[in-house]
Design a protein around this motif. Structure first.
Motif, PDB file in Angstrom:
ATOM      1  N   PRO A  90       0.674  -1.266   0.060  1.00 48.00           N
ATOM      2  CA  PRO A  90       0.126   0.312   0.103  1.00 48.00           C
ATOM      3  C   PRO A  90       0.760   1.186  -0.063  1.00 48.00           C
ATOM      4  O   PRO A  90       1.974   1.240   0.557  1.00 48.00           O
ATOM      5  CB  PRO A  90      -0.771  -0.142   1.205  1.00 48.00           C
ATOM      6  CG  PRO A  90      -0.872  -1.609   1.725  1.00 48.00           C
ATOM      7  CD  PRO A  90       0.474  -2.003   1.049  1.00 48.00           C
ATOM      8  N   GLN A  91       0.449   2.388  -0.747  1.00 49.51           N
ATOM      9  CA  GLN A  91       1.047   3.689  -0.685  1.00 49.51           C
ATOM     10  C   GLN A  91       1.077   4.374   0.846  1.00 49.51           C
ATOM     11  O   GLN A  91       1.959   4.994   0.992  1.00 49.51           O
ATOM     12  CB  GLN A  91       0.336   4.403  -1.758  1.00 49.51           C
ATOM     13  CG  GLN A  91       0.475   4.134  -3.189  1.00 49.51           C
ATOM     14  CD  GLN A  91       2.088   3.987  -3.446  1.00 49.51           C
ATOM     15  OE1 GLN A  91       2.916   4.853  -3.328  1.00 49.51           O
ATOM     16  NE2 GLN A  91       2.525   3.081  -4.367  1.00 49.51           N
ATOM     17  N   ASN A  92       0.073   4.002   1.629  1.00 49.04           N
ATOM     18  CA  ASN A  92       0.069   4.617   2.967  1.00 49.04           C
ATOM     19  C   ASN A  92       0.902   3.846   3.766  1.00 49.04           C
ATOM     20  O   ASN A  92       0.834   2.560   4.009  1.00 49.04           O
ATOM     21  CB  ASN A  92      -1.326   4.421   3.471  1.00 49.04           C
ATOM     22  CG  ASN A  92      -1.777   5.294   4.789  1.00 49.04           C
ATOM     23  OD1 ASN A  92      -1.212   4.848   5.804  1.00 49.04           O
ATOM     24  ND2 ASN A  92      -2.096   6.354   4.574  1.00 49.04           N
ATOM     25  N   ILE A  93       1.802   4.678   4.517  1.00 48.50           N
ATOM     26  CA  ILE A  93       2.904   4.125   5.390  1.00 48.50           C
ATOM     27  C   ILE A  93       2.196   3.448   6.408  1.00 48.50           C
ATOM     28  O   ILE A  93       2.507   2.088   6.760  1.00 48.50           O
ATOM     29  CB  ILE A  93       3.596   5.309   5.859  1.00 48.50           C
ATOM     30  CG1 ILE A  93       4.389   5.664   4.549  1.00 48.50           C
ATOM     31  CG2 ILE A  93       4.647   4.708   6.986  1.00 48.50           C
ATOM     32  CD1 ILE A  93       5.414   6.997   5.078  1.00 48.50           C
ATOM     33  N   LEU A  94       0.935   3.848   7.267  1.00 49.49           N
ATOM     34  CA  LEU A  94       0.560   3.126   8.376  1.00 49.49           C
ATOM     35  C   LEU A  94      -0.134   1.928   7.952  1.00 49.49           C
ATOM     36  O   LEU A  94      -0.079   0.946   8.685  1.00 49.49           O
ATOM     37  CB  LEU A  94      -0.570   4.335   8.987  1.00 49.49           C
ATOM     38  CG  LEU A  94       0.014   5.365   9.674  1.00 49.49           C
ATOM     39  CD1 LEU A  94      -0.863   6.165  10.228  1.00 49.49           C
ATOM     40  CD2 LEU A  94       0.881   4.871  10.732  1.00 49.49           C
ATOM     41  N   LEU A  95      -0.902   1.836   6.515  1.00 44.39           N
ATOM     42  CA  LEU A  95      -1.392   0.792   6.279  1.00 44.39           C
ATOM     43  C   LEU A  95      -0.594  -0.452   5.878  1.00 44.39           C
ATOM     44  O   LEU A  95      -0.655  -1.399   6.200  1.00 44.39           O
ATOM     45  CB  LEU A  95      -2.356   0.885   5.167  1.00 44.39           C
ATOM     46  CG  LEU A  95      -3.155   0.039   4.664  1.00 44.39           C
ATOM     47  CD1 LEU A  95      -4.147  -0.587   5.656  1.00 44.39           C
ATOM     48  CD2 LEU A  95      -3.961   0.373   3.135  1.00 44.39           C
ATOM     49  N   ARG A  96       0.685   0.138   5.321  1.00 45.11           N
ATOM     50  CA  ARG A  96       1.673  -0.535   4.936  1.00 45.11           C
ATOM     51  C   ARG A  96       2.251  -1.410   6.075  1.00 45.11           C
ATOM     52  O   ARG A  96       2.436  -2.568   6.169  1.00 45.11           O
ATOM     53  CB  ARG A  96       2.708   0.009   3.956  1.00 45.11           C
ATOM     54  CG  ARG A  96       3.758  -0.866   3.648  1.00 45.11           C
ATOM     55  CD  ARG A  96       4.915   0.112   2.854  1.00 45.11           C
ATOM     56  NE  ARG A  96       5.574   0.720   4.004  1.00 45.11           N
ATOM     57  CZ  ARG A  96       6.443   1.958   3.630  1.00 45.11           C
ATOM     58  NH1 ARG A  96       6.404   2.547   2.682  1.00 45.11           N
ATOM     59  NH2 ARG A  96       7.082   2.621   4.602  1.00 45.11           N
ATOM     60  N   GLU A  97       2.753  -0.753   7.245  1.00 49.36           N
ATOM     61  CA  GLU A  97       3.356  -1.274   8.390  1.00 49.36           C
ATOM     62  C   GLU A  97       2.285  -1.561   9.324  1.00 49.36           C
ATOM     63  O   GLU A  97       2.772  -1.865  10.558  1.00 49.36           O
ATOM     64  CB  GLU A  97       4.221  -0.012   8.814  1.00 49.36           C
ATOM     65  CG  GLU A  97       5.275   0.138   7.942  1.00 49.36           C
ATOM     66  CD  GLU A  97       6.115  -1.101   7.339  1.00 49.36           C
ATOM     67  OE1 GLU A  97       6.259  -2.012   7.878  1.00 49.36           O
ATOM     68  OE2 GLU A  97       6.498  -0.939   5.931  1.00 49.36           O
ATOM     69  N   ILE A  98       1.040  -1.658   9.416  1.00 45.93           N
ATOM     70  CA  ILE A  98      -0.047  -1.920  10.364  1.00 45.93           C
ATOM     71  C   ILE A  98       0.571  -3.275  11.059  1.00 45.93           C
ATOM     72  O   ILE A  98       0.276  -3.281  12.351  1.00 45.93           O
ATOM     73  CB  ILE A  98      -1.372  -1.982   9.852  1.00 45.93           C
ATOM     74  CG1 ILE A  98      -2.409  -1.933  11.093  1.00 45.93           C
ATOM     75  CG2 ILE A  98      -1.715  -2.988   8.757  1.00 45.93           C
ATOM     76  CD1 ILE A  98      -2.177  -0.717  11.718  1.00 45.93           C
ATOM     77  N   PHE A  99       0.820  -4.142  10.442  1.00 47.24           N
ATOM     78  CA  PHE A  99       1.116  -5.422  11.150  1.00 47.24           C
ATOM     79  C   PHE A  99       2.240  -5.644  12.014  1.00 47.24           C
ATOM     80  O   PHE A  99       2.275  -6.108  13.265  1.00 47.24           O
ATOM     81  CB  PHE A  99       1.238  -6.613  10.082  1.00 47.24           C
ATOM     82  CG  PHE A  99       0.104  -6.870   9.084  1.00 47.24           C
ATOM     83  CD1 PHE A  99      -1.368  -7.576   9.781  1.00 47.24           C
ATOM     84  CD2 PHE A  99      -0.074  -6.394   7.939  1.00 47.24           C
ATOM     85  CE1 PHE A  99      -2.431  -7.744   8.758  1.00 47.24           C
ATOM     86  CE2 PHE A  99      -1.251  -6.555   7.135  1.00 47.24           C
ATOM     87  CZ  PHE A  99      -2.361  -7.269   7.628  1.00 47.24           C
ATOM     88  N   GLY A 100       3.092  -4.705  11.537  1.00 49.46           N
ATOM     89  CA  GLY A 100       4.564  -4.747  12.296  1.00 49.46           C
ATOM     90  C   GLY A 100       4.089  -3.636  13.257  1.00 49.46           C
ATOM     91  O   GLY A 100       4.630  -4.017  14.679  1.00 49.46           O
ATOM     92  N   ALA A 114       9.225  -1.337   8.681  1.00 51.33           N
ATOM     93  CA  ALA A 114      10.237  -0.475   7.873  1.00 51.33           C
ATOM     94  C   ALA A 114       9.565   0.837   7.512  1.00 51.33           C
ATOM     95  O   ALA A 114       8.670   0.625   6.460  1.00 51.33           O
ATOM     96  CB  ALA A 114      10.659  -1.487   6.831  1.00 51.33           C
ATOM     97  N   ILE A 115      10.265   1.729   7.856  1.00 47.79           N
ATOM     98  CA  ILE A 115       9.547   3.020   7.406  1.00 47.79           C
ATOM     99  C   ILE A 115      10.892   3.947   6.947  1.00 47.79           C
ATOM    100  O   ILE A 115      11.280   4.746   7.703  1.00 47.79           O
ATOM    101  CB  ILE A 115       8.828   3.756   8.565  1.00 47.79           C
ATOM    102  CG1 ILE A 115       7.584   3.175   8.945  1.00 47.79           C
ATOM    103  CG2 ILE A 115       8.123   5.246   8.002  1.00 47.79           C
ATOM    104  CD1 ILE A 115       6.921   3.910   9.909  1.00 47.79           C
ATOM    105  N   PRO A 116      11.650   3.702   5.920  1.00 48.50           N
ATOM    106  CA  PRO A 116      12.608   4.275   5.282  1.00 48.50           C
ATOM    107  C   PRO A 116      12.501   5.878   5.129  1.00 48.50           C
ATOM    108  O   PRO A 116      13.475   6.599   5.374  1.00 48.50           O
ATOM    109  CB  PRO A 116      13.387   3.591   4.223  1.00 48.50           C
ATOM    110  CG  PRO A 116      12.024   2.744   3.830  1.00 48.50           C
ATOM    111  CD  PRO A 116      11.120   2.533   4.972  1.00 48.50           C
TER     112      PRO A 116
END
Length: 315
Positions: A235-245, A307-309
Motif C-alpha cells: 500500500p502507498q499509505n505508510i500506516l496501512l503498509r506497516e500496520i501488522f508490524g 520498515a519506514i525508511p
C-alpha cells in the motif's frame, strides 16, 4: 564452562579455527572469555555454599569475628606484591612468546577486511546487522547502562548483603547473567570467531574465504504479508503498509507486561509493585528482543518488523 573448554579444545584440532584463536588480536579475548566464565563459576559456587550454610543455621563462609583483624601491613601488602610479581612475569612471557598485533601504517587504498571494532564494541557491531544504527548504537547501549544501574534499585532485598548468596538474589543475578553473559559476551564471541571477511557469517571451523558471497534475501514483514501471502503490492499509505508490524511491536510492549504480571512473573509483580515491575519487564523485553530478532533473521530472513525508511524508522 565445561562445554566452552571442550569447544576450544576440540576446535584447536582444526587448522582454520587454530589460526583464528591464536591470532595476536584474539588471544586476550580468549583469555577474557575464560576468566569471565571462571569467576562466574567461583562466585556462584560461593553463593550456593552460603545458601546451604544459612539453611543449616550457620554463618556464611565470609563471616569473620569482629575481633579478628587483618592488617594492611604486612598481610594485604604482601598479597598485592606477590600478585604484582606474578602479573609482571605473565606479561613478560606473553610479550616474548606472542607478537604484538601491530600493522602497517594506515593506507586508505588497503583497508583491513573484516574491519572489526575493539573487542568491547564487537557486540554493538554485531547488533548493527539486525537493527538500525539509532537502535543498535544509541537506544540499546543506553538501555544496557541504565538497566544495570537500575538493578540495585529494583532488587531492594536487604538480606544477603555483604556476602555471596543466590537464594535472596535470584532476580538481580538472573537478569545480570542473561544481559551480560548470555547476550553481550555471546555477541563478542560471534563477532570475534564467527565473523570473517566482508562481515560474513562463518561456521566455527569454516575457512574464511575472502571470495565468499552471501546473497542478501532479507525482506521486511510488510513484504512477506502483502507480496508473499496476499499476492498484492505494498500500500502507498505508510500506516496501512506497516500496520501488522506496528500491531506486533505494540502488542509486544503493551500486552505482554500485564500478561506476565498475572502469570509467570506474578510473585515478582507482588514483590516489586507496579512501577518497578514495569521497569523490570521493559528491561526483560528489551533484552529478549535481541535474540528474537537474530532468530527471525536467521530462520525467516526477516529484515525489519516495521520498515519506514521515509523517516529512518526501522525496527
Amino acid at each position: 564452562m565445561t562445554g566452552l573448554v571442550l569447544f576450544f579444545l576440540v576446535g584447536l584440532e582444526d587448522s582454520d579455527f587454530r589460526l583464528i584463536v591464536f591470532k595476536p588480536d584474539n588471544v586476550p579475548i580468549v583469555g577474557l572469555i575464560f576468566l569471565v566464565y571462571f569467576f562466574l563459576w567461583v562466585s556462584m559456587k560461593q553463593a550456593v555454599d552460603n545458601d546451604a550454610q544459612l539453611q543449616s543455621g550457620n554463618k556464611p563462609n565470609e563471616y569473620n569475628d569482629p575481633e579478628d583483624k587483618v592488617l594492611v601491613w604486612p598481610d594485604l601488602v604482601y598479597v598485592e606484591f606477590i600478585c604484582l610479581i606474578l602479573c609482571t612475569c605473565l606479561l613478560l612471557v606473553w610479550s616474548i612468546g606472542l607478537d604484538a598485533p601491530l600493522e602497517e601504517p594506515a593506507n586508505p587504498a588497503s583497508t583491513p577486511n573484516p574491519s572489526k571494532a575493539p573487542w568491547y564494541f564487537l557486540g554493538l557491531q554485531e547488533m548493527l546487522v539486525y537493527f538500525d544504527p539509532w537502535l543498535a548504537g544509541v537506544v540499546y547501549p543506553t538501555i544496557i547502562v541504565v538497566g544495570l544501574m537500575a538493578i540495585p534499585y529494583l532488587d531492594r532485598n536487604p538480606e544477603g548483603s555483604g556476602f555471596f548468596q543466590f537464594k535472596n538474589r535470584r532476580f538481580a543475578i538472573s537478569i545480570y547473567i542473561f544481559g551480560w553473559i548470555i547476550l553481550w559476551v555471546m555477541l563478542i564471541v560471534i563477532g570475534t570467531f564467527l565473523r570473517g571477511p566482508n562481515w560474513n557469517f562463518f561456521g566455527p571451523f569454516e575457512y574464511w574465504d575472502l571470495h565468499k558471497l552471501e546473497p542478501l534475501t532479507n525482506i521486511n514483514l510488510s513484504e512477506i504479508i502483502y507480496i508473499k501471502y496476499l499476492n498484492t503490492g505494498l500500500p502507498q499509505n505508510i500506516l496501512l503498509r506497516e500496520i501488522f508490524g506496528i500491531l506486533l511491536v505494540v502488542g509486544y510492549l503493551l500486552i505482554l507486561p500485564p500478561l506476565f504480571a498475572k502469570t509467570i512473573f506474578k510473585r515478582i509483580y507482588e514483590k516489586l509493585g507496579s512501577f518497578s515491575f514495569g521497569v523490570f519487564v521493559f528491561l526483560v523485553l528489551s533484552m529478549l528482543s535481541l535474540p528474537i530478532k537474530m532468530y527471525l533473521r536467521w530462520i525467516f530472513n526477516l529484515k525489519y518488523i516495521i520498515a519506514i525508511p521515509e523517516f529512518f524508522f526501522n525496527i
